[in-house]
Scaffold this motif. Structure first.
Motif, PDB file in Angstrom:
ATOM      1  N   LEU A 132       0.852  -1.180   0.000  1.00  0.00           N
ATOM      2  CA  LEU A 132       0.000   0.000   0.000  1.00  0.00           C
ATOM      3  C   LEU A 132       0.892   1.235   0.000  1.00  0.00           C
ATOM      4  CD1 LEU A 132      -3.062  -0.563   2.361  1.00  0.00           C
ATOM      5  CD2 LEU A 132      -3.098   0.515   0.117  1.00  0.00           C
ATOM      6  N   ASP A 133       0.783   2.039  -1.024  1.00  0.00           N
ATOM      7  CA  ASP A 133       1.563   3.261  -1.128  1.00  0.00           C
ATOM      8  C   ASP A 133       0.649   4.394  -1.540  1.00  0.00           C
ATOM      9  OD1 ASP A 133       4.363   2.106  -0.848  1.00  0.00           O
ATOM     10  OD2 ASP A 133       3.611   0.950  -2.553  1.00  0.00           O
ATOM     11  N   GLY A 134       1.046   5.616  -1.229  1.00  0.00           N
ATOM     12  CA  GLY A 134       0.242   6.765  -1.622  1.00  0.00           C
ATOM     13  C   GLY A 134       0.929   8.062  -1.296  1.00  0.00           C
ATOM     14  N   GLN A 135       0.201   9.155  -1.458  1.00  0.00           N
ATOM     15  CA  GLN A 135       0.761  10.474  -1.193  1.00  0.00           C
ATOM     16  C   GLN A 135      -0.341  11.453  -0.816  1.00  0.00           C
ATOM     17  OE1 GLN A 135       2.447  12.334  -4.651  1.00  0.00           O
ATOM     18  NE2 GLN A 135       0.768  11.730  -5.980  1.00  0.00           N
ATOM     19  N   VAL A 183      -5.873  12.807  -0.686  1.00  0.00           N
ATOM     20  CA  VAL A 183      -4.910  11.734  -0.408  1.00  0.00           C
ATOM     21  C   VAL A 183      -5.183  10.629  -1.421  1.00  0.00           C
ATOM     22  CG1 VAL A 183      -4.036  10.095   1.290  1.00  0.00           C
ATOM     23  CG2 VAL A 183      -4.928  12.327   2.043  1.00  0.00           C
ATOM     24  N   THR A 184      -4.135  10.201  -2.121  1.00  0.00           N
ATOM     25  CA  THR A 184      -4.294   9.159  -3.133  1.00  0.00           C
ATOM     26  C   THR A 184      -3.365   7.986  -2.831  1.00  0.00           C
ATOM     27  OG1 THR A 184      -2.616  10.110  -4.590  1.00  0.00           O
ATOM     28  CG2 THR A 184      -4.876  10.874  -4.893  1.00  0.00           C
ATOM     29  N   GLY A 185      -3.713   6.811  -3.354  1.00  0.00           N
ATOM     30  CA  GLY A 185      -2.876   5.637  -3.146  1.00  0.00           C
ATOM     31  C   GLY A 185      -3.394   4.458  -3.946  1.00  0.00           C
ATOM     32  N   THR A 202     -11.825   1.216  -3.410  1.00  0.00           N
ATOM     33  CA  THR A 202     -10.918   1.424  -4.530  1.00  0.00           C
ATOM     34  C   THR A 202     -11.666   1.287  -5.850  1.00  0.00           C
ATOM     35  OG1 THR A 202     -10.264  -0.875  -4.893  1.00  0.00           O
ATOM     36  CG2 THR A 202      -9.131   0.317  -3.141  1.00  0.00           C
ATOM     37  N   ALA A 226      -6.845   1.399  -7.084  1.00  0.00           N
ATOM     38  CA  ALA A 226      -6.424   2.752  -6.721  1.00  0.00           C
ATOM     39  C   ALA A 226      -7.538   3.418  -5.920  1.00  0.00           C
ATOM     40  CB  ALA A 226      -6.109   3.569  -7.965  1.00  0.00           C
ATOM     41  N   SER A 235      -8.779   7.275  -3.613  1.00  0.00           N
ATOM     42  CA  SER A 235      -8.569   8.692  -3.331  1.00  0.00           C
ATOM     43  C   SER A 235      -9.638   9.138  -2.348  1.00  0.00           C
ATOM     44  CB  SER A 235      -8.647   9.522  -4.617  1.00  0.00           C
ATOM     45  OG  SER A 235      -8.547  10.902  -4.342  1.00  0.00           O
ATOM     46  N   THR A 282       1.856   3.451   5.219  1.00  0.00           N
ATOM     47  CA  THR A 282       1.655   4.801   5.742  1.00  0.00           C
ATOM     48  C   THR A 282       1.829   5.819   4.626  1.00  0.00           C
ATOM     49  OG1 THR A 282       3.975   4.962   6.415  1.00  0.00           O
ATOM     50  CG2 THR A 282       2.395   4.226   8.077  1.00  0.00           C
ATOM     51  N   ILE A 283       1.032   6.865   4.704  1.00  0.00           N
ATOM     52  CA  ILE A 283       1.107   7.973   3.763  1.00  0.00           C
ATOM     53  C   ILE A 283       1.315   9.237   4.582  1.00  0.00           C
ATOM     54  CG2 ILE A 283      -0.106   9.257   1.971  1.00  0.00           C
ATOM     55  CD1 ILE A 283      -1.792   6.729   1.468  1.00  0.00           C
TER      56      ILE A 283
END
Length: 485
Positions: free
Chosen positions: A278-281, A294-296, A330, A335, A337, A366-367
Motif C-alpha cells: 500500500l503506497d500513496g501520497q 490523499v491518493t494511493g 478502490t 487505486a 482517493s 503509511t502515507i
C-alpha cells in the motif's frame, strides 16, 4: 621513434662476442641506420668499451665505413590487424635492395614487443627473392608490436620496419544454471562452471555476481551480490534468497587477465510472491482548514490487483492519537482517493490497511504529508502614482486568502515608507475592514522633483494561526510641475 640510443639497439642485435676490428666495423655501420623502431638487447658494456679503445687508424677506417655512400635496402612487414592470445599468427615481409639485386638468404631479426615494452627476439630467413614469413604465438592480449631489422653489410645499408597487431583475449567458457521458478523468502541455489580452453583454471578464480530485478516496484534494478570462487574443477555455486516477487536475472562475470577476456553467463528465475503493498501520497498543497486529497493504491510485486476492494484508514496529526476515518473503496485497479480537512498545521500520517484476498496477504502502509498555513496576499494600488511636491500618496488595498477571498476578520498592517536613498520610515499602522479592505494616505517629504525620486509604501501582515504572512507594495514618483506624465 627511437626507444633507446641507436648504438645500444643495433649493438644488441649483433653477436655477443665481437672479434677484432671487423666486428666493430659492422657495429659502427649498423649504428648508421636511421629510424630503427623497437628495442634490441643491449650489447655488453665491455664490448662497447673495447670498440672505443681502437687505435687512431682503425677509428678512421670505421668512420669511412659508417659514412660511405652504400646502396640502400628496404624492409616491409605485414601482419593481421587482429589476433588471439596463444593462437599462432603469421607475419610476412620482404627485403629489397636499391640496386635490384636478389638478396638471397638473409637473416632478419624480429622483436616481439609487449605493451610494457618488454620484448622477445625472433629470427627469420629470407628466400632468394627476399621474402620471408614468421609464425609467432602471442603470449598475452593487448597491443603488440613487431620490429624487424636487417643489419648493414659491407655492400648495403641496413633497414627496419614495424607492424602493430591488436591481440584479443581468449574466450573463457562460463555456464550458469538453476531452477526456473522460485518463491520470495525461499533460498535459490544456482551452479555453474568456468573453463579455460576446456580445462578448469589452474588456480581458484573469483567471479562477480549481480541480480537484475523486474517487477511493479523495480524496473531492471541491478544489485551486486557477494563474489563467488571456483573450486578445483572450475565449479561454483550462487546462493540467494529473493525478498520480493518478479523476474530475476542472475549474471556471473569472470575477470579478464593478460590471456583471457572477461566472460559472462546469465540465468533467469521467475519468483512468485503473495505479498501486497500500500503506497500513496498527500497531494500538495495541503492547507489548514481546506480540503486536500490523499491518493494511493494496493499493488503486487507481479501482476495487477483486481478491485474494487476496501481500504481502512486512520490519521495522526503531529504524533497525536489515531483517529479512525471512513473506509475507502478502490476502483477496478485498486487505486483510491479521499479528501480530508485538518485544523492544525504540521505532519499528518495516514495508516492504510488492506485485508488481503485469496492470493495475497494483508498489508499496511503509511502515507505522510505536511499541512501548512493558507497563503495570504496584500494587493495595493493607487489612482495616481505620480505626485507633485505637497500632494498626498493615496493607497487603496485589500488583504485576501490564497484563493482571493476575504479572510473574514479585521487585520492590523504595518506600514513602511522607503525613500529614494533606501532609508525607511515606519508609519502609523492601518487596520483593515472585516472584508480585508483598507485605505491609506501619506504626504511624502519635499524632494528635488527634477530627479524624479521614488517612494515605496510597503504594507505587511504577520499572519495568524491559519494564514501565512504577506507583503504588498505600491510606488510613487515625485515629478516636476511641467511634467507631461
Amino acid at each position: 621513434m627511437l626507444h633507446r640510443p641507436s648504438f645500444a639497439r643495433i649493438g644488441g642485435a649483433l653477436p655477443r662476442r665481437l672479434a677484432g676490428a671487423t666486428a666493430v666495423v659492422a657495429l659502427v655501420a649498423a649504428a648508421a641506420i636511421v629510424g630503427v623502431a623497437g628495442p634490441a638487447a643491449a650489447a655488453p658494456a665491455g664490448e662497447l668499451a673495447g670498440a672505443s679503445g681502437l687505435a687512431g687508424t682503425e677509428r678512421s677506417g670505421l668512420q669511412r665505413v659508417a659514412d660511405a655512400t652504400l646502396p640502400t635496402s628496404a624492409l616491409s612487414l605485414t601482419a593481421p590487424a587482429t589476433a588471439t592470445a596463444l593462437d599462432p599468427l603469421t607475419i610476412s615481409g620482404q627485403l629489397t635492395l636499391e640496386d635490384g639485386a636478389a638478396p638471397g638468404m638473409q637473416q632478419v631479426q624480429v622483436n616481439r614487443v609487449l605493451p610494457d615494452e618488454t620484448w622477445t627476439m625472433l629470427t627469420a630467413t629470407t628466400a632468394a627473392d627476399g621474402t620471408f614469413t614468421l609464425t609467432d604465438v602471442p603470449p598475452i592480449s593487448g597491443p603488440l608490436r613487431y620490429d624487424a631489422y636487417w643489419f648493414p653489410t659491407e655492400d648495403y645499408q641496413g633497414s627496419s620496419a614495424s607492424v602493430n597487431v591488436q591481440v584479443a583475449g581468449r574466450a573463457a567458457t562460463l555456464t550458469l544454471d538453476g531452477p526456473r521458478n522460485g518463491r520470495d523468502g525461499r533460498q535459490l541455489s544456482l551452479t555453474g562452471t568456468l573453463g579455460l580452453d576446456g580445462r578448469a583454471p589452474a588456480q581458484p578464480q573469483e567471479l562477480a555476481v549481480t541480480r537484475t530485478i523486474w517487477n511493479n516496484r523495480l524496473d531492471g534494478a541491478v544489485q551486486q551480490l557477494p563474489n563467488v570462487t571456483t573450486d578445483s574443477g572450475g565449479a561454483f555455486t550462487v546462493v540467494d534468497t529473493p525478498t520480493q516477487g518478479g523476474r530475476y536475472v542472475y549474471t556471473v562475470t569472470s575477470y579478464a587477465d593478460q590471456v583471457y577476456a572477461s566472460s559472462s553467463a546469465s540465468h533467469e528465475v521467475t519468483v512468485s510472491s503473495p505479498d501486497s503493498h500500500l503506497d500513496g501520497q498527500v497531494v500538495d498543497p495541503a492547507y489548514i482548514g481546506l480540503e486536500f486529497q490523499v491518493t494511493g493504491a494496493v499493488t503486487y510485486d507481479v501482476g495487477a490487483c483486481q478491485g474494487p476492494t476496501v481500504v481502512h484508514v486512520s490519521r495522526r496529526v503531529n504524533g497525536g492519537g489515531a483517529t479512525r476515518l471512513a473506509d475507502v473503496s478502490t476502483d477496478a485497479s485498486c487505486a483510491f482517493s479521499f479528501g480530508d480537512t485538518v485544523s492544525r498545521t504540521g505532519q499528518v500520517v495516514y495508516t492504510v490497511t488492506w485485508d488481503g484476498n485469496s492470493t495475497h496477504r494483508r498489508t499496511t502502509g503509511t502515507i505522510t504529508g505536511t499541512v501548512q498555513k493558507q497563503p495570504s496576499a496584500i494587493d495595493a494600488t493607487s489612482p495616481d502614482r505620480t505626485l507633485l511636491n505637497g500632494q498626498q500618496a493615496i493607497v487603496e488595498g485589500r488583504v485576501t486568502s490564497g484563493n482571493a477571498e476575504s479572510i473574514g476578520a479585521k487585520l492590523t498592517l504595518t506600514v513602511r515608507r522607503i525613500g529614494p536613498d533606501g532609508t525607511s520610515v515606519d508609519l502609523p499602522k492601518v487596520t483593515t475592514a472585516a472584508d480585508g479592505t483598507f485605505s491609506y494616505r501619506d504626504s511624502p517629504p519635499t524632494m528635488d522633483a527634477s530627479t524624479y525620486p521614488q517612494f515605496q509604501y510597503e504594507f505587511s501582515w504577520r499572519g495568524n494561526a491559519t494564514y501565512q504572512a504577506s507583503t504588498g507594495s505600491v510606488f510613487f514618483y515625485i515629478v516636476p510641475p511641467d511634467c507631461d506624465c
